[in-house]
Design an enzyme around this catalytic site. Structure first.
Site, PDB file in Angstrom:
ATOM      1  N   SER A 153       6.718   2.013 -32.037  1.00 32.20           N
ATOM      2  CA  SER A 153       5.481   2.681 -32.317  1.00 32.20           C
ATOM      3  C   SER A 153       5.833   4.153 -33.001  1.00 32.20           C
ATOM      4  O   SER A 153       6.446   4.244 -34.179  1.00 32.20           O
ATOM      5  CB  SER A 153       4.796   2.702 -31.230  1.00 32.20           C
ATOM      6  OG  SER A 153       3.428   3.030 -31.280  1.00 32.20           O
TER       7      SER A 153
ATOM      8  N   HIS B 211       1.626  -5.702 -30.053  1.00 34.92           N
ATOM      9  CA  HIS B 211       2.341  -4.483 -30.477  1.00 34.92           C
ATOM     10  C   HIS B 211       3.530  -4.359 -29.751  1.00 34.92           C
ATOM     11  O   HIS B 211       3.877  -4.820 -28.564  1.00 34.92           O
ATOM     12  CB  HIS B 211       1.438  -3.257 -30.147  1.00 34.92           C
ATOM     13  CG  HIS B 211       2.153  -2.038 -30.359  1.00 34.92           C
ATOM     14  ND1 HIS B 211       2.334  -1.626 -31.827  1.00 34.92           N
ATOM     15  CD2 HIS B 211       2.181  -0.847 -29.610  1.00 34.92           C
ATOM     16  CE1 HIS B 211       2.778  -0.457 -31.807  1.00 34.92           C
ATOM     17  NE2 HIS B 211       2.824   0.183 -30.640  1.00 34.92           N
TER      18      HIS B 211
ATOM     19  N   ASP C  18      -0.281  -7.850 -34.184  1.00 36.49           N
ATOM     20  CA  ASP C  18      -0.374  -6.437 -33.605  1.00 36.49           C
ATOM     21  C   ASP C  18      -1.353  -5.736 -34.269  1.00 36.49           C
ATOM     22  O   ASP C  18      -1.397  -5.427 -35.659  1.00 36.49           O
ATOM     23  CB  ASP C  18       1.097  -5.520 -34.200  1.00 36.49           C
ATOM     24  CG  ASP C  18       0.965  -4.224 -33.609  1.00 36.49           C
ATOM     25  OD1 ASP C  18       0.071  -3.758 -33.171  1.00 36.49           O
ATOM     26  OD2 ASP C  18       2.096  -3.621 -33.763  1.00 36.49           O
TER      27      ASP C  18
END
Length: 609
Positions: A215, A362, A331
Site C-alpha cells: 500500500s 487489497h 482491490d
C-alpha cells in the site's frame, strides 16, 4: 639449519591453513536453487544487533532552517560486527510506523451533496505518536534476516521521529528514501542523534539495496526508484498507490477509494502526521491548508499540475531498479490499474520486470519463492535466471496464491479486442451482442445513490440502471487486459456521475464465487468528455460521447454464466451522493463495450453462438 626464507615460507603456509579454517567457520549466506536459504547462525533474534540513527537530507520541508533528518533503524546479524560480514539490505519505509489519527466523526469529507459543491468543512484530528527507540518496526525481520540480509526501516518525512512535513506524494517523499539508500551506499551522512553531530556509517552494507512494502509502504519503493538512485537494485511494490489522482479521482470524477467514502488527499495527510508537535501548525499551513487546498479541487475533479506532480508514471525516466509488482484484481481500494500502468512503462523502458496478480482484494505479496529469487538475483548477485522467467504470473480462480500460472506478458498476448453492442431492454435485461443492430434508439435511467451496485446487478427490473448481458456461455471465456466503454448520453442536469460495472450473472452471494461477480468497473465525469483537464457543464438534453477504460482484469468467466454490463449514475460506495432524480438517457446506437478476449472474436462466437 633451516634457511630464513624457508622459515618465512613455513609461516605463510601456517597462516593460510589457519585463516582458511577460520573462513570456513564464518557464517555466510547460503543459496540453493537460486534462493537464499535460512542460515542457523542468523536466526536467533537475541543475537541481532539493533540500533537507530538519523540520515541527513538536502531539503528542509518543515522550514526550521536545518536539513530534515530521517529516523532510521537497523537490524543486522551479529556477524556483521564479529566477523566483519557485509550483507545487502532490505529497506522498508512508511508514514504509518509511528501511529495514525483516530477515526473520528467528521474526519472524512461529506459526500451527500450536489456535484460541484464540497459539503461541510471536515475536522482535522491530531496524531498521538507511538513507538520507542531504537525500534521503528519489526516488519520483515523474520523473513529476511535469517536469509542473510540486513533489514532497515525509516519513518517518512513529518512522521515519527523524522523531520519534515508529509506531502502525500510530494517530492520529499521520494528524496527521503533516496538519501537513506545513499547513506547505505556510503554517499550520505548519518548521525547517532537527531540534533547531534556524531557521524555513523553503514560499514556492514554491501551497497546493494532492495525495497518492498504494501500500500503506501509499497508506493515509496517506487518513489525512491524514480529518482534513479545508485544502489537501489530491485523493488517489490505490493498494491502501490502510483498516482494520487487515480486514487482519489476517476476520469474527472471525484471518487473515493473503496471502503473509505469521503477520503481525499488532505484526509490522508492528517491521518499520518505524527511528527514533532511543534512543527505541525507550520506544516499544516503550508501543505494542507495552502498547497492541497488550492490544488486538490473537489469542485470539478479535473486533472491539474498538483495531481500530475504526484503521479510516478510521469517520473520514471531515471529509474533503473528491477521491478516485481504485486496486486489484486479485486482491490477496490488501490485499484489494479496502479500496478499495470507502471508495469507497462517499465516493460517499454526495458527494465527487468515481472507482474504478479491475484484474484483477491487489497494487499497480498508475491509467493516467497518469487520474492526470494528476485532479491537473490539483484542483491546477492546470484545468477539464478530470474530475468528469463515468464513476465506475468496470474493466480487463477480457486487456485492457491502461491501457485500462480505463468504467462509471457500481461495482458495475455493472445487477447484481442472484441466490440459488443447494446440492444434495448436495459431496464430489465437487454442483449449484449457482437452484432450491431440499428435503430435501438435510447433508454433512460434515474439516478439514486441509495441503491448499491450489487443491487443494481441483482434487480430483475429497475428504472435506476440499465443492464445488458451476453447469452449464457457454452464454454469458458478468458478476459485479459483493459476493457473500454463508450457511452453516448444526455443528462437532465448540468452535472452527473457515470458508473459502470461489468459483472458475471447471475450475481451470486455464495462466498465461493464472490470474486467472480464483479469482473471490472469504472467511473467517469461526463463533463470531462473532451479532456481530463477541463470540464464543462452539460446542456440538458444534449448527447455527449464519453469514452474511458475500466480497471484491468484477468478472469475466466465460467460456463453457464453471462457477462453483464451495468450502467448507472451515482455509486453508493465510491462517488458523491447528489440528490436522487437526475435522468441519464443513453443512445444505444452509439454506445459500445470493448473486451480484451483471449482468442478474440472466434472465442466469443464459440462461447455464445
Amino acid at each position: 639449519m633451516i634457511k630464513k626464507h624457508s622459515v618465512l615460507g613455513l609461516f605463510s603456509i601456517l597462516f593460510l591453513i589457519v585463516t582458511s579454517g577460520f573462513a570456513q567457520n564464518k557464517t555466510v549466506p547460503v543459496f540453493e536453487n537460486g534462493e537464499a536459504q535460512i542460515v542457523e547462525g542468523f536466526t536467533n533474534p537475541q543475537d541481532w544487533i539493533r540500533h537507530d540513527l538519523w540520515v541527513e537530507t538536502n531539503f528542509d520541508t518543515d522550514e526550521d532552517g536545518k536539513p530534515d533528518r530521517m529516523h532510521v533503524s537497523v537490524t543486522r546479524p551479529k556477524q556483521t560486527d564479529t566477523e566483519d560480514l557485509k550483507l545487502p539490505v532490505i529497506y522498508v519505509t512508511s508514514p504509518y510506523f509511528a501511529g495514525v489519527a483516530a477515526d473520528l466523526p467528521g474526519v472524512m469529507w461529506e459526500v451527500e451533496h450536489e456535484l460541484g459543491d464540497i459539503g461541510k468543512v471536515r475536522v482535522h484530528p491530531e496524531v498521538t505518536r507511538r513507538g520507542e527507540r531504537p525500534i521503528i518496526s519489526n516488519s520483515h525481520l523474520r523473513k529476511w534476516v535469517p536469509r542473510g540480509y540486513i533489514v532497515v526501516h525509516s519513518s517518512s518525512p513529518g512522521t515519527g521521529l523524522s523531520d519534515g512535513a508529509p506531502t502525500i506524494g510530494g517530492l520529499n517523499e521520494a528524496l527521503a528514501p533516496k538519501t537513506v539508500v545513499e547513506w547505505l551506499c556510503g554517499k550520505a551522512t548519518g548521525f547517532t542523534e537527531r540534533e547531534g553531530n556524531e557521524p555513523v556509517t553503514a560499514f556492514w552494507s554491501t551497497g546493494k539495496v532492495g525495497m518492498t512494502g504494501t500500500s503506501y509502504n509499497g508506493t515509496l519503493p517506487l518513489a525512491a526508484a524514480t529518482t534513479g538512485v545508485e544502489g537501489l537494485e530491485a523493488i517489490i511494490p505490493i498494491a502501490p498507490n502510483t498516482s494520487s489522482y487515480h486514487y482519489y479521482r476517476s476520469n474527472g470524477l471525484v471518487r473515493s477509494p473503496g471502503g473509505y467514502l469521503g477520503e481525499d488527499i488532505d484526509v490522508l495527510y492528517d491521518f499520518v502526521h505524527s511528527g514533532a508537535e511543534d512543527k505541525r501548525p507550520g506544516n499544516n499551513k503550508r501543505v494542507r491548508d495552502t498547497e492541497m487546498k488550492n490544488g486538490m479541487d473537489r469542485q470539478t475533479g479535473d486533472l491539474n499540475d498538483f495531481w500530475n506532480d504526484r503521479d510516478y508514471l510521469n517520473q520514471m525516466a531515471p529509474m533503473k531498479a528491477a521491478l516485481l509488482m504485486s496486486h489484486g484484481f479485486n482491490d477496490w481500494n488501490v485499484m489494479p490499474e496502479h500496478s499495470n500502468r507502471i508495469y507497462q512503462k517499465a516493460k517499454e523502458m526495458g527494465l527487468p520486470t515481472q507482474l504478479y496478480y491475484h484474484q483477491f482484494g487489497h494487499g497480498g505479496p508475491p509467493p516467497m519463492t518469487m520474492m526470494n529469487r528476485w532479491f537473490t538475483r539483484y542483491l546477492h548477485g546470484i545468477e539464478n535466471g530470474v530475468e528469463k522467467d515468464k513476465q506475468a504470473w496470474i493466480v487463477r480462480e480457486n487456485d492457491k496464491t502461491d501457485q500462480p500460472t505463468p504467462y509471457d506478458a500481461y495482458p495475455n498476448p493472445e487477447a484481442k479486442n472484441v466490440t459488443f453492442y447494446l440492444n434495448k431492454g436495459g431496464n430489465s435485461l437487454g442483449d449484449l451482442t457482437t452484432k450491431k443492430n440499428k435503430k435501438q434508439k435510447t433508454e433512460t435511467l434515474v439516478d439514486n445513490f441509495n441503491i448499491s451496485g450489487k443491487e443494481h446487478a441483482q434487480a430483475s427490473n429497475s428504472n435506476n440502471r440499465l443492464l445488458y448481458a451476453t447469452p449464457k456461455l457454452k464454454t469458458e471465456l478468458h478476459i485479459s487486459g483493459e476493457s473500454e466503454i463508450t457511452v453516448s448520453l444526455s443528462s437532465s442536469k448540468a452535472a452527473a456521475n457515470l458508473s459502470i460495472m461489468l459483472v458475471s450473472l447471475p450475481y451470486e452471494d455464495d462466498a465461493k464465487v464472490l470474486t467472480d461477480n464483479i469482473i471490472t468497473r469504472g467511473w467517469a465525469d461526463p463533463q470531462n468528455h473532451k479532456s481530463l483537464r477541463e470540464s464543462e457543464p452539460l446542456k440538458p438534453g444534449k448527447f455527449y460521447d464519453v469514452t474511458f477504460k475500466l480497471q484491468p482484469d484477468d478472469q475466466i468467466i465460467r460456463t453457464g454464466q453471462q457477462i453483464g454490463l451495468v450502467i448507472f449514475s451515482s455509486d453508493k460506495e465510491f462517488t458523491l451522493h447528489p440528490k436522487p432524480g437526475t435522468e441519464l438517457t443513453v443512445n444505444l446506437d452509439k454506445t459500445s463495450l470493448t473486451l480484451p478476449v483471449v482468442g478474440g472474436l472466434e472465442a466469443v462466437k464459440i462461447a455464445t453462438d
